[in-house]
Each structure stands twice: as C-alpha cells, then as structure tokens.
Motif scaffolding. Structure first.
Motif, PDB file in Angstrom:
ATOM      1  N   ASN A   1       0.802  -1.236   0.000  1.00 42.81           N
ATOM      2  CA  ASN A   1       0.000   0.000   0.000  1.00 42.81           C
ATOM      3  C   ASN A   1       0.831   1.281   0.000  1.00 42.81           C
ATOM      4  O   ASN A   1       0.313   2.355   0.307  1.00 42.81           O
ATOM      5  CB  ASN A   1      -0.959   0.019   1.213  1.00 42.81           C
ATOM      6  CG  ASN A   1      -2.024  -1.051   1.108  1.00 42.81           C
ATOM      7  OD1 ASN A   1      -2.680  -1.193   0.079  1.00 42.81           O
ATOM      8  ND2 ASN A   1      -2.193  -1.824   2.170  1.00 42.81           N
ATOM      9  N   VAL A   2       2.092   1.192  -0.378  1.00 40.42           N
ATOM     10  CA  VAL A   2       2.954   2.370  -0.435  1.00 40.42           C
ATOM     11  C   VAL A   2       3.244   2.720  -1.892  1.00 40.42           C
ATOM     12  O   VAL A   2       3.681   1.872  -2.674  1.00 40.42           O
ATOM     13  CB  VAL A   2       4.281   2.130   0.315  1.00 40.42           C
ATOM     14  CG1 VAL A   2       5.229   3.314   0.138  1.00 40.42           C
ATOM     15  CG2 VAL A   2       4.008   1.886   1.796  1.00 40.42           C
ATOM     16  N   HIS A   3       2.987   3.980  -2.272  1.00 42.24           N
ATOM     17  CA  HIS A   3       3.285   4.473  -3.613  1.00 42.24           C
ATOM     18  C   HIS A   3       4.740   4.934  -3.707  1.00 42.24           C
ATOM     19  O   HIS A   3       5.298   5.452  -2.739  1.00 42.24           O
ATOM     20  CB  HIS A   3       2.383   5.665  -3.968  1.00 42.24           C
ATOM     21  CG  HIS A   3       1.008   5.290  -4.394  1.00 42.24           C
ATOM     22  ND1 HIS A   3       0.673   4.963  -5.691  1.00 42.24           N
ATOM     23  CD2 HIS A   3      -0.145   5.191  -3.680  1.00 42.24           C
ATOM     24  CE1 HIS A   3      -0.610   4.689  -5.765  1.00 42.24           C
ATOM     25  NE2 HIS A   3      -1.127   4.819  -4.561  1.00 42.24           N
ATOM     26  N   PHE A   4       5.319   4.757  -4.874  1.00 37.88           N
ATOM     27  CA  PHE A   4       6.638   5.315  -5.178  1.00 37.88           C
ATOM     28  C   PHE A   4       6.427   6.599  -5.981  1.00 37.88           C
ATOM     29  O   PHE A   4       5.339   6.840  -6.518  1.00 37.88           O
ATOM     30  CB  PHE A   4       7.466   4.308  -5.977  1.00 37.88           C
ATOM     31  CG  PHE A   4       7.974   3.158  -5.148  1.00 37.88           C
ATOM     32  CD1 PHE A   4       9.310   3.060  -4.814  1.00 37.88           C
ATOM     33  CD2 PHE A   4       7.102   2.173  -4.696  1.00 37.88           C
ATOM     34  CE1 PHE A   4       9.778   2.009  -4.041  1.00 37.88           C
ATOM     35  CE2 PHE A   4       7.554   1.122  -3.924  1.00 37.88           C
ATOM     36  CZ  PHE A   4       8.909   1.033  -3.597  1.00 37.88           C
ATOM     37  N   PRO A   5       7.472   7.439  -6.116  1.00 36.94           N
ATOM     38  CA  PRO A   5       7.307   8.697  -6.848  1.00 36.94           C
ATOM     39  C   PRO A   5       6.848   8.525  -8.286  1.00 36.94           C
ATOM     40  O   PRO A   5       6.059   9.316  -8.788  1.00 36.94           O
ATOM     41  CB  PRO A   5       8.707   9.320  -6.777  1.00 36.94           C
ATOM     42  CG  PRO A   5       9.269   8.807  -5.495  1.00 36.94           C
ATOM     43  CD  PRO A   5       8.768   7.396  -5.395  1.00 36.94           C
TER      44      PRO A   5
ATOM     45  N   ILE B   1      10.358   4.062  -9.683  1.00 38.41           N
ATOM     46  CA  ILE B   1      11.343   5.136  -9.768  1.00 38.41           C
ATOM     47  C   ILE B   1      11.326   5.916  -8.462  1.00 38.41           C
ATOM     48  O   ILE B   1      10.286   6.416  -8.032  1.00 38.41           O
ATOM     49  CB  ILE B   1      11.044   6.078 -10.950  1.00 38.41           C
ATOM     50  CG1 ILE B   1      11.069   5.291 -12.269  1.00 38.41           C
ATOM     51  CG2 ILE B   1      12.041   7.232 -10.993  1.00 38.41           C
ATOM     52  CD1 ILE B   1      10.640   6.114 -13.483  1.00 38.41           C
ATOM     53  N   GLY B   2      12.489   6.009  -7.820  1.00 39.52           N
ATOM     54  CA  GLY B   2      12.621   6.753  -6.576  1.00 39.52           C
ATOM     55  C   GLY B   2      13.478   7.992  -6.775  1.00 39.52           C
ATOM     56  O   GLY B   2      13.918   8.298  -7.888  1.00 39.52           O
ATOM     57  N   ILE B   3      13.721   8.715  -5.690  1.00 39.20           N
ATOM     58  CA  ILE B   3      14.502   9.950  -5.740  1.00 39.20           C
ATOM     59  C   ILE B   3      15.872   9.698  -5.118  1.00 39.20           C
ATOM     60  O   ILE B   3      15.975   9.219  -3.990  1.00 39.20           O
ATOM     61  CB  ILE B   3      13.795  11.087  -4.988  1.00 39.20           C
ATOM     62  CG1 ILE B   3      12.416  11.344  -5.605  1.00 39.20           C
ATOM     63  CG2 ILE B   3      14.639  12.353  -5.015  1.00 39.20           C
ATOM     64  CD1 ILE B   3      11.593  12.356  -4.848  1.00 39.20           C
ATOM     65  N   GLY B   4      16.925  10.032  -5.860  1.00 38.61           N
ATOM     66  CA  GLY B   4      18.285   9.867  -5.373  1.00 38.61           C
ATOM     67  C   GLY B   4      19.005  11.194  -5.274  1.00 38.61           C
ATOM     68  O   GLY B   4      18.470  12.252  -5.617  1.00 38.61           O
TER      69      GLY B   4
ATOM     70  N   ILE C   1      14.845   2.213  -9.449  1.00 34.30           N
ATOM     71  CA  ILE C   1      15.764   3.111 -10.141  1.00 34.30           C
ATOM     72  C   ILE C   1      15.618   4.476  -9.472  1.00 34.30           C
ATOM     73  O   ILE C   1      14.539   4.810  -8.972  1.00 34.30           O
ATOM     74  CB  ILE C   1      15.400   3.264 -11.635  1.00 34.30           C
ATOM     75  CG1 ILE C   1      15.067   1.914 -12.265  1.00 34.30           C
ATOM     76  CG2 ILE C   1      16.501   3.947 -12.403  1.00 34.30           C
ATOM     77  CD1 ILE C   1      13.623   1.739 -12.531  1.00 34.30           C
ATOM     78  N   THR C   2      16.673   5.269  -9.463  1.00 35.23           N
ATOM     79  CA  THR C   2      16.563   6.598  -8.873  1.00 35.23           C
ATOM     80  C   THR C   2      16.910   7.677  -9.888  1.00 35.23           C
ATOM     81  O   THR C   2      17.763   7.501 -10.751  1.00 35.23           O
ATOM     82  CB  THR C   2      17.496   6.755  -7.652  1.00 35.23           C
ATOM     83  OG1 THR C   2      18.852   6.548  -8.046  1.00 35.23           O
ATOM     84  CG2 THR C   2      17.131   5.775  -6.560  1.00 35.23           C
ATOM     85  N   VAL C   3      16.210   8.795  -9.765  1.00 33.60           N
ATOM     86  CA  VAL C   3      16.502  10.015 -10.516  1.00 33.60           C
ATOM     87  C   VAL C   3      16.604  11.134  -9.497  1.00 33.60           C
ATOM     88  O   VAL C   3      16.217  10.969  -8.340  1.00 33.60           O
ATOM     89  CB  VAL C   3      15.402  10.326 -11.553  1.00 33.60           C
ATOM     90  CG1 VAL C   3      15.285   9.213 -12.585  1.00 33.60           C
ATOM     91  CG2 VAL C   3      14.052  10.556 -10.869  1.00 33.60           C
ATOM     92  N   SER C   4      17.129  12.272  -9.909  1.00 32.51           N
ATOM     93  CA  SER C   4      17.228  13.393  -8.977  1.00 32.51           C
ATOM     94  C   SER C   4      15.860  14.047  -8.800  1.00 32.51           C
ATOM     95  O   SER C   4      14.957  13.877  -9.633  1.00 32.51           O
ATOM     96  CB  SER C   4      18.229  14.424  -9.490  1.00 32.51           C
ATOM     97  OG  SER C   4      17.726  15.070 -10.654  1.00 32.51           O
ATOM     98  N   ARG C   5      15.718  14.810  -7.731  1.00 35.14           N
ATOM     99  CA  ARG C   5      14.460  15.538  -7.491  1.00 35.14           C
ATOM    100  C   ARG C   5      14.185  16.517  -8.629  1.00 35.14           C
ATOM    101  O   ARG C   5      13.029  16.694  -9.041  1.00 35.14           O
ATOM    102  CB  ARG C   5      14.578  16.283  -6.166  1.00 35.14           C
ATOM    103  CG  ARG C   5      13.405  17.154  -5.788  1.00 35.14           C
ATOM    104  CD  ARG C   5      12.157  16.346  -5.551  1.00 35.14           C
ATOM    105  NE  ARG C   5      11.180  16.597  -6.592  1.00 35.14           N
ATOM    106  CZ  ARG C   5       9.972  16.078  -6.636  1.00 35.14           C
ATOM    107  NH1 ARG C   5       9.570  15.254  -5.706  1.00 35.14           N
ATOM    108  NH2 ARG C   5       9.143  16.368  -7.613  1.00 35.14           N
ATOM    109  N   LYS C   6      15.237  17.101  -9.175  1.00 32.40           N
ATOM    110  CA  LYS C   6      15.098  18.044 -10.279  1.00 32.40           C
ATOM    111  C   LYS C   6      14.569  17.342 -11.524  1.00 32.40           C
ATOM    112  O   LYS C   6      13.702  17.875 -12.236  1.00 32.40           O
ATOM    113  CB  LYS C   6      16.448  18.703 -10.575  1.00 32.40           C
ATOM    114  CG  LYS C   6      16.422  19.706 -11.705  1.00 32.40           C
ATOM    115  CD  LYS C   6      17.790  20.315 -11.936  1.00 32.40           C
ATOM    116  CE  LYS C   6      17.770  21.295 -13.116  1.00 32.40           C
ATOM    117  NZ  LYS C   6      19.132  21.860 -13.363  1.00 32.40           N
TER     118      LYS C   6
ATOM    119  N   GLY D   1      12.811   8.290  -2.115  1.00 31.23           N
ATOM    120  CA  GLY D   1      11.729   9.227  -1.898  1.00 31.23           C
ATOM    121  C   GLY D   1      10.977   8.941  -0.616  1.00 31.23           C
ATOM    122  O   GLY D   1      11.095   7.881  -0.018  1.00 31.23           O
ATOM    123  N   PRO D   2      10.147   9.893  -0.193  1.00 28.32           N
ATOM    124  CA  PRO D   2       9.437   9.780   1.073  1.00 28.32           C
ATOM    125  C   PRO D   2       8.489   8.598   1.100  1.00 28.32           C
ATOM    126  O   PRO D   2       7.722   8.378   0.173  1.00 28.32           O
ATOM    127  CB  PRO D   2       8.662  11.111   1.157  1.00 28.32           C
ATOM    128  CG  PRO D   2       9.355  12.028   0.211  1.00 28.32           C
ATOM    129  CD  PRO D   2       9.917  11.163  -0.861  1.00 28.32           C
TER     130      PRO D   2
END
Length: 384
Positions: free
Chosen positions: A150-154, A186-189, A256-261, A315-316
C-alpha cells in the motif's frame, strides 16, 4: 417415390440450415473483430482522463473486468515460485544512429522502441519491444501505479512488449497471451540519472499534447534496475482504456533513482488538452479477485521484515524488501535521527537528574549543620 422426394427435401433443408449456421458464425467472428477494432478506436477518440477513472467502465467494458491492473503487491502473501525463469533481454543496447520517437500523447510520455529489442527468456515465447512510457504524480502525491504494501513510489516506468506470434502490438493487445510489460519503480536519489536525462532533456520539445520529437538511441537497459533477478509476476490488464486483460506483468523489486530536479521536470513540463498540466497520470490499484501474485525470490531469510529505503534513495515513504542487511542499514534517515535525538535527550535527562540529586543532598546536609549550630534561648518578657 414419395419417400425419395421426402429424403431429397430433407437433404436440401439440411444444406440450407448449415449454410445459414455458417453465415451466422462468420458474422459473429466478424462482429468480434469489429468489436476489438471499435474498442481501439474508442480509446483514441474518447477523451478519457485520470480524474474520471470510475466512469471508464461505462465506455470501455473491459475496465469492469476482474483481472485489472495495477494492483497492490502484498509482500506477505506473494507466493515464491522457484520455477520462474529469469528475465533476459536482447537488443536493448541501441546505437545513436537509431532514431527513437518521443511523444506526448496527452496521457503520458511515450518512447517508441524497435522490435529488435526483445525479451528472450522469462516467458514461453519471445516478446518484441514496442514502446515505453511513464506514470508520475506530484510533489505532494507520489504517482506509481503499482504499490508495495500500500505504499506508492514517486513514479513508475513500463516497457511494453508483444508476443512474437502476432504481427504487431495492436493485434497482440486483444489476445490473451498478447502482451508482457516490464515495470519498475522510480525513486529519488542524490544524483542525476544520466540515462534518464537522455529522455528528460527533450521534454520541452514535446510539452504540448500530440507533439513529438526524435532522440538518438541509447542503452535502454539502463532505464531498468541493475538486477532483474528479483521480481513479482501476475496476470492483469492495460492500465488505461480500453483496459484489455491481456498483460503478463513483471514488477521488479529493485528501484531506479533520478534526482528531485529530474522528477520535477517530468511533473511540471508536459501539458494535455486545454493547456492543462499533465500530472498524476496513474490509475488506482484494482482488486485482485483471487489472482495469484508470485515472486522470483523468497523473503524467508529476512525475519525482521521489509527494509526501509532511505529517503535520499527512493523518496518519502517508499518501501521494498531488502536483499541483504539489517540494523541501522535498514532504517530510514528519519528513524536514525529520531534514535540519535532520543539517546541525546536520555543522556541529558540523566545528567540533570544526577546534578539535581547532588544539589539536593548538599542542601540537606547544609540545613542539618545549620540547625546544630543554633543555641536555644527562652524568650524574656521584654522579648515577648
């Protein structure tokens, strides 16, 4: 003679009935094919959106089915299947001489892929790549379609493939064994993802709906997690109308991670009809209705349960099961800070309590000594 005439008439009647039956069957087949084509036409002509998901079923019948996607993947009930073949890809390393079409279709950011890209192991047949696309949310609301416990990723990436027994994606989309989609979270790195930048750097060229541009080929394999060994598998559907229930889903456990930007560029650049921001393009999780979710790995060696991915990595609030590691490595940055502040508070409280006790003891001794030095003298009348 009458008998012969009767038999002849009966024979002719049989031919007529068979012909009529054959004609009717042919019409039904044509009708079925026509129905499938109509569903495709409706999906392209009907202006559906993500804010009216509950009404999809009134236009597209398959959206009411019991094998719909996406779903919530419950890691506690997923069934380990040691017989699941590993995923092997071929032709994913494209040269920059290959031109790939990037399209904003008003629902997602889509990149066309050549059929030379294939899944050569993992299924009963070879599957050819057709396209990949993304689903995302906003700063306030993470936008993966599938969820883990039940947790969403970005965000989420889907690489769509079709069965090699069919001529193309359109034909395969209506067949029970037609499609295989590889999905990843996809997460935030902390750092910019150079591979994703090959796509995201062209966002401004496709900011408006139905605009497209071409980008040079690159190694598409790098858009997926480093390890493809750990994944979840289930049967489901397209997550957009017409919602055909013809997809064999593979959701990778690693992210996988991408930047917040970079994620912000995906969230804030694209527009859809009437110049509205294309955002939160994810469908809500659908009911399983008894379907099985199997996994290629066993979680039994991890009695302490899921690992919390640090906020800087995914990500959060994101969470997946860890392959190895325990203790502080399995805690989020917030958890570590909370423990540190708690320990600091406890030490401070203990030091203060010790100091207060010593001061109280010293004061008590002083008071006792003071009483012993006082000489009692009865009051005189003058004093009274």
């Amino acid at each position: 003679m009458l008998r012969n005439a009767f038999l002849t008439a009966l024979f002719i009647h049989g031919l007529v009935v068979n012909a009529a039956s054959s004609s009717s069957s042919s019409e039904e087949d044509d009708g079925s094919s026509e129905h499938e084509n109509e569903e495709h036409k409706k999906a392209h002509s009907h202006h559906w959106g993500y804010t009216d998901q509950l009404s999809w079923g009134s236009v597209f019948n398959d959206c009411n089915g019991q094998s719909q996607s996406p779903i919530d993947i419950n890691t506690n009930t997923a069934i380990y299947d040691a017989q699941l073949p590993s995923i092997k890809l071929a032709g994913y390393d494209l040269t920059d001489n290959t031109a790939l079409t990037l399209l904003n279709n008003g629902h997602t950011l889509q990149l066309s892929l050549p059929g030379s890209m294939r899944v050569v192991s993992g299924f009963d047949r070879i599957y050819h790549a057709a396209q990949l696309h993304f689903h995302w949310g906003s700063v306030e609301e993470p936008g993966s379609e599938h969820t883990i416990d039940n947790v969403h990723f970005p965000a989420e990436i889907h690489v769509v493939h079709y069965n090699s027994k069919y001529a193309n994606l359109s034909e395969a989309a209506t067949k029970e064994d037609g499609l295989a989609v590889l999905g990843a979270f996809i997460g935030i790195g902390l750092h910019e993802n150079e591979n994703y930048e090959k796509i995201l750097s062209a966002l401004t060229d496709v900011s408006l709906e139905e605009t497209k541009t071409e980008i040079p080929g690159f190694n598409v394999r790098h858009l997926l997690p480093n390890s493809l060994e750990r994944f979840y598998r289930y049967t489901g559907s397209l997550t957009t109308p017409p919602c055909f229930q013809t997809v064999n889903w593979t959701m990778f456990n690693d992210t996988i991670t991408v930047s917040r930007k970079q994620l912000a560029a995906l969230e804030d650049t694209l527009k859809m009809e009437q110049n509205q921001l294309l955002s939160k393009n994810f469908r809500a999780p659908q009911l399983l209705h008894g379907r099985r979710v199997v996994s290629s790995f066993s979680a039994s060696p991890e009695p302490q349960g899921p690992k919390i991915i640090p906020l800087t990595e995914a990500g959060p609030g994101t969470r997946v099961r860890a392959s190895t590691g325990a203790g502080l490595a399995g805690l989020s940055r917030g958890d570590i800070l909370a423990i540190a502040f708690g320990a600091l508070f406890a030490v401070t409280l203990l030091a203060f309590s010790t100091y207060a006790y010593q001061q109280r003891k010293k004061y008590s001794k002083f008071k006792k000594d003071s009483r012993q030095n006082v000489i009692y003298k009865p009051a005189t009348k003058e004093e009274a």
